[in-house]
Design a protein around this motif. Structure first.
Motif, PDB file in Angstrom:
ATOM      1  N   GLN A  73      11.278  15.359   2.117  1.00 40.87           N
ATOM      2  CA  GLN A  73      11.569  15.497   0.696  1.00 40.87           C
ATOM      3  C   GLN A  73      12.276  14.226   0.213  1.00 40.87           C
ATOM      4  N   GLU A  74      11.519  13.164   0.109  1.00 34.82           N
ATOM      5  CA  GLU A  74      12.099  11.895  -0.325  1.00 34.82           C
ATOM      6  C   GLU A  74      11.255  11.320  -1.456  1.00 34.82           C
ATOM      7  N   ARG A  75      11.844  10.425  -2.199  1.00 33.81           N
ATOM      8  CA  ARG A  75      11.171   9.814  -3.336  1.00 33.81           C
ATOM      9  C   ARG A  75       9.996   8.963  -2.862  1.00 33.81           C
ATOM     10  N   PRO A  76       8.843   9.048  -3.520  1.00 32.71           N
ATOM     11  CA  PRO A  76       7.684   8.254  -3.111  1.00 32.71           C
ATOM     12  C   PRO A  76       7.959   6.752  -3.230  1.00 32.71           C
ATOM     13  N   TRP A  77       7.208   5.983  -2.424  1.00 30.84           N
ATOM     14  CA  TRP A  77       7.276   4.523  -2.490  1.00 30.84           C
ATOM     15  C   TRP A  77       6.116   4.003  -3.331  1.00 30.84           C
ATOM     16  N   CYS A  78       6.359   2.947  -4.084  1.00 30.42           N
ATOM     17  CA  CYS A  78       5.332   2.379  -4.949  1.00 30.42           C
ATOM     18  C   CYS A  78       5.267   0.862  -4.837  1.00 30.42           C
ATOM     19  N   ARG A  79       4.162   0.345  -5.344  1.00 31.81           N
ATOM     20  CA  ARG A  79       4.025  -1.095  -5.570  1.00 31.81           C
ATOM     21  C   ARG A  79       3.063  -1.273  -6.738  1.00 31.81           C
ATOM     22  N   TYR A  80       3.372  -2.252  -7.579  1.00 25.89           N
ATOM     23  CA  TYR A  80       2.601  -2.445  -8.807  1.00 25.89           C
ATOM     24  C   TYR A  80       1.942  -3.818  -8.808  1.00 25.89           C
ATOM     25  N   ASP A  81       0.746  -3.847  -9.387  1.00 23.19           N
ATOM     26  CA  ASP A  81       0.003  -5.101  -9.581  1.00 23.19           C
ATOM     27  C   ASP A  81      -0.217  -5.843  -8.256  1.00 23.19           C
ATOM     28  N   ILE A  82      -1.197  -5.349  -7.497  1.00 28.97           N
ATOM     29  CA  ILE A  82      -1.556  -5.947  -6.213  1.00 28.97           C
ATOM     30  C   ILE A  82      -3.013  -6.418  -6.289  1.00 28.97           C
ATOM     31  N   LEU A  83      -3.281  -7.633  -5.863  1.00 28.64           N
ATOM     32  CA  LEU A  83      -4.646  -8.138  -5.801  1.00 28.64           C
ATOM     33  C   LEU A  83      -5.093  -8.167  -4.337  1.00 28.64           C
ATOM     34  N   LEU A  84      -6.096  -7.354  -4.034  1.00 30.65           N
ATOM     35  CA  LEU A  84      -6.619  -7.279  -2.669  1.00 30.65           C
ATOM     36  C   LEU A  84      -7.947  -8.008  -2.583  1.00 30.65           C
ATOM     37  N   GLU A  85      -8.040  -8.967  -1.670  1.00 29.27           N
ATOM     38  CA  GLU A  85      -9.313  -9.598  -1.365  1.00 29.27           C
ATOM     39  C   GLU A  85      -9.900  -8.899  -0.144  1.00 29.27           C
ATOM     40  N   GLU A  86     -11.177  -8.614  -0.219  1.00 26.08           N
ATOM     41  CA  GLU A  86     -11.822  -7.838   0.833  1.00 26.08           C
ATOM     42  C   GLU A  86     -11.566  -8.430   2.228  1.00 26.08           C
ATOM     43  N   ASP A  87     -11.171  -7.560   3.151  1.00 26.07           N
ATOM     44  CA  ASP A  87     -10.935  -7.890   4.564  1.00 26.07           C
ATOM     45  C   ASP A  87      -9.738  -8.815   4.795  1.00 26.07           C
ATOM     46  N   ARG A  88      -8.893  -8.983   3.777  1.00 26.17           N
ATOM     47  CA  ARG A  88      -7.673  -9.784   3.952  1.00 26.17           C
ATOM     48  C   ARG A  88      -6.462  -8.882   3.756  1.00 26.17           C
ATOM     49  N   GLU A  89      -5.615  -8.848   4.751  1.00 28.88           N
ATOM     50  CA  GLU A  89      -4.445  -7.975   4.723  1.00 28.88           C
ATOM     51  C   GLU A  89      -3.328  -8.621   3.916  1.00 28.88           C
ATOM     52  N   ILE A  90      -2.714  -7.822   3.051  1.00 31.00           N
ATOM     53  CA  ILE A  90      -1.593  -8.300   2.258  1.00 31.00           C
ATOM     54  C   ILE A  90      -0.373  -7.427   2.557  1.00 31.00           C
ATOM     55  N   THR A  91       0.779  -8.059   2.711  1.00 35.25           N
ATOM     56  CA  THR A  91       2.011  -7.348   3.053  1.00 35.25           C
ATOM     57  C   THR A  91       3.019  -7.496   1.924  1.00 35.25           C
ATOM     58  N   PHE A  92       3.745  -6.427   1.652  1.00 36.90           N
ATOM     59  CA  PHE A  92       4.711  -6.446   0.555  1.00 36.90           C
ATOM     60  C   PHE A  92       5.824  -5.449   0.824  1.00 36.90           C
ATOM     61  N   LYS A  93       6.876  -5.577   0.065  1.00 37.59           N
ATOM     62  CA  LYS A  93       8.003  -4.657   0.178  1.00 37.59           C
ATOM     63  C   LYS A  93       7.842  -3.557  -0.869  1.00 37.59           C
ATOM     64  N   PRO A  94       7.828  -2.285  -0.460  1.00 36.05           N
ATOM     65  CA  PRO A  94       7.697  -1.203  -1.438  1.00 36.05           C
ATOM     66  C   PRO A  94       9.012  -0.945  -2.156  1.00 36.05           C
ATOM     67  N   ILE A  95       8.915  -0.308  -3.314  1.00 37.64           N
ATOM     68  CA  ILE A  95      10.112   0.051  -4.069  1.00 37.64           C
ATOM     69  C   ILE A  95      10.009   1.522  -4.441  1.00 37.64           C
ATOM     70  N   PRO A  96      11.143   2.179  -4.671  1.00 33.33           N
ATOM     71  CA  PRO A  96      11.082   3.585  -5.119  1.00 33.33           C
ATOM     72  C   PRO A  96      10.282   3.675  -6.415  1.00 33.33           C
ATOM     73  N   CYS A  97       9.426   4.681  -6.509  1.00 34.22           N
ATOM     74  CA  CYS A  97       8.551   4.807  -7.679  1.00 34.22           C
ATOM     75  C   CYS A  97       9.361   5.054  -8.944  1.00 34.22           C
ATOM     76  N   ASP A  98       8.908   4.461 -10.029  1.00 37.80           N
ATOM     77  CA  ASP A  98       9.468   4.700 -11.348  1.00 37.80           C
ATOM     78  C   ASP A  98       8.927   6.032 -11.841  1.00 37.80           C
ATOM     79  N   GLU A  99       9.794   7.036 -11.982  1.00 42.62           N
ATOM     80  CA  GLU A  99       9.359   8.388 -12.346  1.00 42.62           C
ATOM     81  C   GLU A  99       8.570   8.396 -13.659  1.00 42.62           C
ATOM     82  N   SER A 100       8.827   7.448 -14.520  1.00 39.41           N
ATOM     83  CA  SER A 100       8.138   7.427 -15.835  1.00 39.41           C
ATOM     84  C   SER A 100       6.659   7.089 -15.678  1.00 39.41           C
ATOM     85  N   ASN A 101       6.291   6.573 -14.483  1.00 42.24           N
ATOM     86  CA  ASN A 101       4.896   6.218 -14.259  1.00 42.24           C
ATOM     87  C   ASN A 101       4.073   7.368 -13.691  1.00 42.24           C
ATOM     88  N   PHE A 102       4.696   8.527 -13.469  1.00 47.75           N
ATOM     89  CA  PHE A 102       3.962   9.654 -12.910  1.00 47.75           C
ATOM     90  C   PHE A 102       3.161  10.343 -14.004  1.00 47.75           C
TER      91      PHE A 102
END
Length: 451
Positions: free
Chosen positions: A422-451
């Protein structure tokens, strides 16, 4: 002249002590026995916390000979299945030790190797009824001496599951619990419920299916039927006949391995009620509100906690996934993806979670997913381990199409929701994925207003 009587007395006392401490072992036969065929003979080996590693052979006619057998304690009967090689099951000592570690009970290993060890499987099936009659008579004697049928748990593997059912039916479902571990399918599929395990055989019947397309039983036969990985091919088991005997028995035997893990406290497997394995993988069956604060059922020894949520004789089918190796349990997440791309994109996602020391991986590849602009695509992800305090997330998008140009997926929002914590979901905004290329980032607690 007093020395001889004295030594005789000492020898007699020593002999009695030796006899009292003699440990009975499960019958060990070999291929010559199975080739000739064995006639039914049932031995009952008692283990308690005072003799956890030393089996005591129980009498079928007189319980007063066994001080360790306390009829007012719960009793669990462990019943093996078909033994085509005649050797003892490799898991017997483990299940006995784990049961006694969990509760102060009587564990009775039902040794019907004489009868199960036979190259003629049909003869072994015939012997299940005779083994059940023998066990029924013993339990009747227990009942006559004050034992409560509600305190009896029967754990049956393969043919042993149906033996448990035959015994339970004789007592008209008064036995407390029957656990069927991949009940045998050959010679039982299509039979009337009186000729196999069924929900009416005990107050609570929980069943695990791991080999429904070969040695196991396909249809539900309990109050709750757990289907691991859909109930058929188990991860980590051989896929071709060239792997030898492991090809034939690995899926079937996985049922025991999963049950043992449910008792050892390393992790637990949450299962979800669903109409099909496909719908389960698609994340269409993850609502656990009907089970209150307990959540969806957990497979294994603790499944009895969900007894009051079930209705006889309506079986509940529940599904869960596992890893290929121990620990088998996976960690379930909901992954929600919303994209910016004008055109719809199809493909697969691989998600990884990291903390300071561990990495967990989920390949969401059971089918190709569709991603549409401003439309949330909900994916069900099973990670190979549980990561506490997620520090980083990596994401990879693939299509599997090597003939077309590489595509890009512009993600407006990625949301990761742990389905058990029972924990707050993790989110990330505005990610550009190129096919077959792995991208790493730090997640942040989701902004409840975006649900």
């Amino acid at each position: 002249m007093f020395l001889v009587p004295y030594l005789t007395l000492v020898l007699l006392i020593t002999l009695q002590m030796y006899k009292a401490q003699k440990c009975e072992e499960f019958t060990d036969l070999n291929f010559s026995h199975t080739f000739i065929g064995t006639s039914i003979s049932v031995r009952l080996l008692l283990y308690t916390r005072s003799n956890a590693t030393c089996g005591i052979l129980l009498s079928h006619t007189n319980l007063s000979d066994h001080a360790q057998f306390n009829l007012f304690r719960p009793t669990t009967f462990v019943i093996h299945g078909y033994r085509p090689t005649g050797s003892p099951p490799v898991w017997l000592h483990d299940i006995t030790a784990l049961l006694l570690a969990r509760e102060d009970i009587n564990v009775v290993v039902v040794d019907w190797n004489h009868g199960a060890a036979n190259l003629n499987y049909f003869k072994a099936v015939e012997n299940t009824h005779k083994a059940a009659e023998n066990l029924t008579a013993f339990i009747q004697m227990m009942q006559e001496n004050g034992a409560n049928l509600s305190f009896i748990h029967m754990i049956g593997v393969s043919l042993g599951a149906h033996i448990s059912g035959f015994v339970g039916a004789t007592f008209k479902g008064q036995i407390g619990r029957i656990t069927g571990l991949d009940p045998a399918g050959p010679q039982f599929t299509g039979r009337d419920k009186s000729e196999r395990l069924d929900p009416e055989d005990a107050q609570f019947v929980d069943v695990l299916h791991t080999d429904i397309d070969a040695l196991g039983f396909r249809e539900p036969v309990g109050d709750i039927d757990f289907y691991a990985n859909g109930g058929a091919d188990q991860p980590g088991c051989p896929n071709t006949i060239f792997s030898g005997k492991a090809y034939f028995k690995c899926d079937h035997q996985r049922s025991v391995s999963l049950f043992l893990e449910s008792m050892n406290g390393t992790c637990s497997s949450r299962a979800f009620p669903c109409s099909s394995y496909k719908h389960f993988l698609d994340g269409k069956c993850l609502n656990c509100k009907r089970f209150g604060d307990d959540g969806c059922p957990v497979f294994g020894y603790e499944a009895k906690k969900w007894k009051n949520y079930l209705k006889k004789p309506e079986p509940m089918k529940v599904y869960f996934k596992t890893n290929a190796q121990p620990p088998f349990c996976v960690t379930n997440y909901m992954v929600d993806v919303k994209i910016w791309n004008k055109k719809a994109h199809w493909g697969y996602l691989t998600v990884k979670l990291y903390n300071d020391t561990k990495e967990a991986v989920a390949n969401i590849d059971h089918r190709e997913s569709e991603f549409k602009k401003f439309t949330e695509t909900r994916l069900f992800a099973q990670f190979d381990k549980d990561i506490q305090s997620v520090k980083k997330v990596s994401l990879k998008y693939s299509t599997g199409n090597v003939l077309q140009p590489k595509r890009k997926l512009r993600i407006l929002r990625l949301r990761l929701t742990h389905l058990e914590h029972q924990e707050r979901p993790w989110c990330r905004y505005d990610i550009l994925l190129e096919e077959d290329r792995e991208i790493t980032f730090k997640p942040i607690p989701c902004d409840e207003s975006n649900f």
